[in-house]
Design an enzyme around this catalytic site. Structure first.
Site, mmCIF file in Angstrom:
data_model
loop_
_atom_site.group_PDB
_atom_site.id
_atom_site.type_symbol
_atom_site.label_atom_id
_atom_site.label_comp_id
_atom_site.label_asym_id
_atom_site.label_seq_id
_atom_site.Cartn_x
_atom_site.Cartn_y
_atom_site.Cartn_z
ATOM 1 C CD GLU A 171 47.498 -7.509 -9.758
ATOM 2 O OE1 GLU A 171 47.811 -6.763 -10.695
ATOM 3 O OE2 GLU A 171 47.421 -7.104 -8.591
ATOM 4 C CD GLU A 288 47.109 -7.770 -2.804
ATOM 5 O OE1 GLU A 288 46.766 -6.670 -3.272
ATOM 6 O OE2 GLU A 288 47.918 -8.520 -3.415
HETATM 7 O O1 G3I Z 1 60.502 3.353 -2.863
HETATM 8 C C1 G3I Z 1 60.329 4.322 -3.921
HETATM 9 C C2 G3I Z 1 60.874 5.661 -3.472
HETATM 10 O O2 G3I Z 1 62.288 5.557 -3.264
HETATM 11 C C3 G3I Z 1 60.580 6.692 -4.544
HETATM 12 O O3 G3I Z 1 61.001 7.982 -4.081
HETATM 13 C C4 G3I Z 1 59.103 6.726 -4.854
HETATM 14 C C5 G3I Z 1 58.834 7.692 -5.978
HETATM 15 O O4 G3I Z 1 57.539 7.488 -6.434
HETATM 16 O O5 G3I Z 1 58.656 5.407 -5.262
HETATM 17 C C6 G3I Z 1 58.846 4.454 -4.226
HETATM 18 O O6 G3I Z 1 58.413 3.193 -4.684
HETATM 19 C C7 G3I Z 1 56.968 3.080 -4.686
HETATM 20 C C8 G3I Z 1 56.621 1.831 -3.849
HETATM 21 O O7 G3I Z 1 55.214 1.582 -3.900
HETATM 22 C C9 G3I Z 1 57.027 2.008 -2.391
HETATM 23 O O8 G3I Z 1 56.306 3.040 -1.836
HETATM 24 C C10 G3I Z 1 56.527 2.843 -6.129
HETATM 25 O O9 G3I Z 1 56.741 4.053 -6.858
HETATM 26 C C11 G3I Z 1 55.041 2.516 -6.149
HETATM 27 O O10 G3I Z 1 54.652 2.146 -7.472
HETATM 28 C C12 G3I Z 1 54.788 1.299 -5.247
HETATM 29 O O11 G3I Z 1 53.371 1.068 -5.220
HETATM 30 C C13 G3I Z 1 53.027 -0.235 -4.741
HETATM 31 C C14 G3I Z 1 52.192 -0.922 -5.838
HETATM 32 O O12 G3I Z 1 51.760 -2.201 -5.361
HETATM 33 C C15 G3I Z 1 53.029 -1.126 -7.075
HETATM 34 O O13 G3I Z 1 52.194 -1.437 -8.108
HETATM 35 C C16 G3I Z 1 52.178 -0.081 -3.478
HETATM 36 O O14 G3I Z 1 52.979 0.441 -2.409
HETATM 37 C C17 G3I Z 1 51.615 -1.428 -3.064
HETATM 38 O O15 G3I Z 1 50.687 -1.268 -1.992
HETATM 39 C C18 G3I Z 1 50.864 -2.066 -4.242
HETATM 40 O O16 G3I Z 1 50.442 -3.319 -3.854
HETATM 41 C C19 G3I Z 1 49.749 -4.069 -4.886
HETATM 42 C C20 G3I Z 1 50.087 -5.523 -4.703
HETATM 43 O O17 G3I Z 1 51.486 -5.699 -4.760
HETATM 44 C C21 G3I Z 1 49.354 -6.374 -5.734
HETATM 45 N N1 G3I Z 1 47.915 -6.167 -5.651
HETATM 46 C C22 G3I Z 1 47.520 -4.752 -5.796
HETATM 47 C C23 G3I Z 1 48.223 -3.912 -4.722
HETATM 48 C C24 G3I Z 1 47.788 -2.473 -4.830
HETATM 49 O O18 G3I Z 1 48.204 -1.922 -6.056
#
Ligand code: G3I
Length: 404
Positions: A171, A288
């Site tokens: 990105e 994705e």
């Molecule tokens: O693991 C922690 C947990 O311990 C905590 O309690 C919780 C509190 O919010 O957060 C958890 O981490 C989260 C993580 O996902 C695991 O669930 C993060 O906050 C959250 O920001 C993270 O989101 C991920 C996101 O990327 C980050 O920007 C999504 O799961 C994931 O599906 C998403 O994937 C991205 C690709 O990497 C790039 N392309 C877009 C795609 C969708 O946004």
């Protein structure tokens, strides 16, 4: 008491059958008989249909779910010939504190893939999101390149020879930031200038000569002006990298689709973009795939129809080009998906399987797209054969509780 299924269950079965492009006429009979459950394993699986067209199919994996949910693990083994870490290989997960590394999850996922003979994508080395808090505090122009290259070397050398492809940079374009080159104004660009992208790819190649090095981005799919602008910016970037002989092997089109939304059409702009990438001798991965159905029409049947329409029209356009070599959904089932939180949509149906790991109509839409795709020539110009996992000098993996 005969085993009468509710009309909703029968309609759902009928919608799945109809969505699988079987004879829609049987829909009327579905009201009288219970449709047999859709076959999804073996030669009916997505990986089998993909392989029949010379494609790889897989999904992003939530490693915590993989550990605690054996049925989820079984479904991934059944459906996937390639997987990618949804989060566990991201910098914030790997190095939460400076010089304190947490490889357990990434190593366990790598071991799961190898144990089940599934290929592995690495995601992602350089991104402006999910950076560790310490890095955001400490990175300055004077140390940015050293920190970025050290991270790339750490990740790529640890899994060298075992990764099908790395999302090296994720990105990096955003025409809305107003730069003539269309690049996103990320902390990396601010610290290192546009050259950070070349530096990242060269460091990745040096640390893992066998992985296919990929540039990955979103908003490249539909016929809107915004997506056309983004495609133009990505092509400009890739052409500049190629002109400098930067080692880029593939482009990842994230493929986050939208259902039931005006403007979410898929066709000529996407086809021209993929053809231009093919002319640059690049492979293309749909990295994705999922469908945001939060704005689809109400009612399960209407929502399913909108998801099937988006999926089928998109894959039909993309897979028409033989340079598309892999399709990964961003999650395999709605049981574990970012869609629910991101779009506040707990009833999403935008993945191949539902919360109970039963096939949704999107499953048949993907399967039929593979069946209708032109067969790919055998792998051309792939990286040299990957070193065996036990080649001398490999970082010895600590014993880990193996995932099923
Ligand atoms: O693991 C922690 C947990 O311990 C905590 O309690 C919780 C509190 O919010 O957060 C958890 O981490 C989260 C993580 O996902 C695991 O669930 C993060 O906050 C959250 O920001 C993270 O989101 C991920 C996101 O990327 C980050 O920007 C999504 O799961 C994931 O599906 C998403 O994937 C991205 C690709 O990497 C790039 N392309 C877009 C795609 C969708 O946004």
């Amino acid at each position: 008491m005969t085993n009468l299924r509710t009309r909703r269950q029968v309609l759902r079965a009928g919608a799945i059958v109809a969505g699988s492009s079987l004879i829609a006429g049987c829909h009327s009979t579905a009201l009288m008989h219970t449709a047999p459950p859709l076959a999804v394993g073996g030669e009916s699986s997505l990986r089998f249909h993909a392989a029949s067209a010379g494609l790889l199919f897989g999904c992003a994996v939530d490693v915590a779910a993989l550990r605690r949910d054996p049925e989820y693990a079984r479904l991934i083994r059944q459906q996937c010939s390639i997987i990618v870490a949804e989060n566990c290989m991201k910098w914030s997960n790997i190095e939460p504190e400076r010089d304190r590394f947490r490889f357990e999850d990434a190593d366990a996922l790598m071991a799961f893939a190898e144990k089940n003979r599934i290929k592995m994508r690495g995601h992602t080395l350089v991104w402006h999101e999910q950076l560790p808090a310490w890095l955001e505090k400490e990175v300055v122009p004077e140390n940015a390149q050293q920190l970025m290259v050290a991270h790339i070397r750490k990740m790529c050398s640890r899994y060298s020879g075992r990764i099908h492809s790395w999302d090296v940079v994720n990105e990096a374009v955003d025409p809305k930031d107003g730069r003539p080159d269309g690049l996103r104004n990320t902390p990396w660009l601010q610290s290192l200038g546009p050259e950070y992208i070349e530096t990242a790819f060269r460091a990745a190649r040096a640390a893992d000569p066998s992985a296919l090095l990929t540039y990955n981005d979103w908003g490249l799919e539909d016929e809107t002006v915004e997506n056309e602008d983004r495609r133009r910016a990505v092509l400009l970037l890739i052409r500049r990298l190629r002109a400098r002989n930067v080692p880029v092997d593939a482009v990842g089109i994230q493929s986050h689709l939208r259902a039931g939304v005006r403007g979410a059409q898929y066709g000529s702009g996407l086809k021209r973009f993929i053809a231009a990438l093919r002319d640059l001798d690049l492979q293309v991965f749909l990295t994705e795939l999922d469908v945001d159905d939060s704005r689809a029409p109400a009612g399960e049947a209407a929502r399913d129809a909108a998801v099937v329409e988006a999926t089928s029209s998109y894959l039909s356009a993309a897979l028409a080009d033989p340079s598309v070599r892999a399709v990964l959904s961003w999650g395999i089932s709605t049981r574990h998906t970012w869609l629910k939180e991101r779009y506040r949509n707990p009833i999403t149906r935008g993945l191949p399987f539902d919360d109970t790991l039963q096939p949704l109509p999107m499953f048949a839409a993907i399967r039929d797209s593979f069946s209708n795709a032109v067969a790919r020539p055998q792998d051309k110009g792939v990286r040299p054969p990957a070193r065996t996992a036990n080649a001398p000098g490999d970082v010895q993996q600590p014993h880990l509780p193996s995932l099923r």
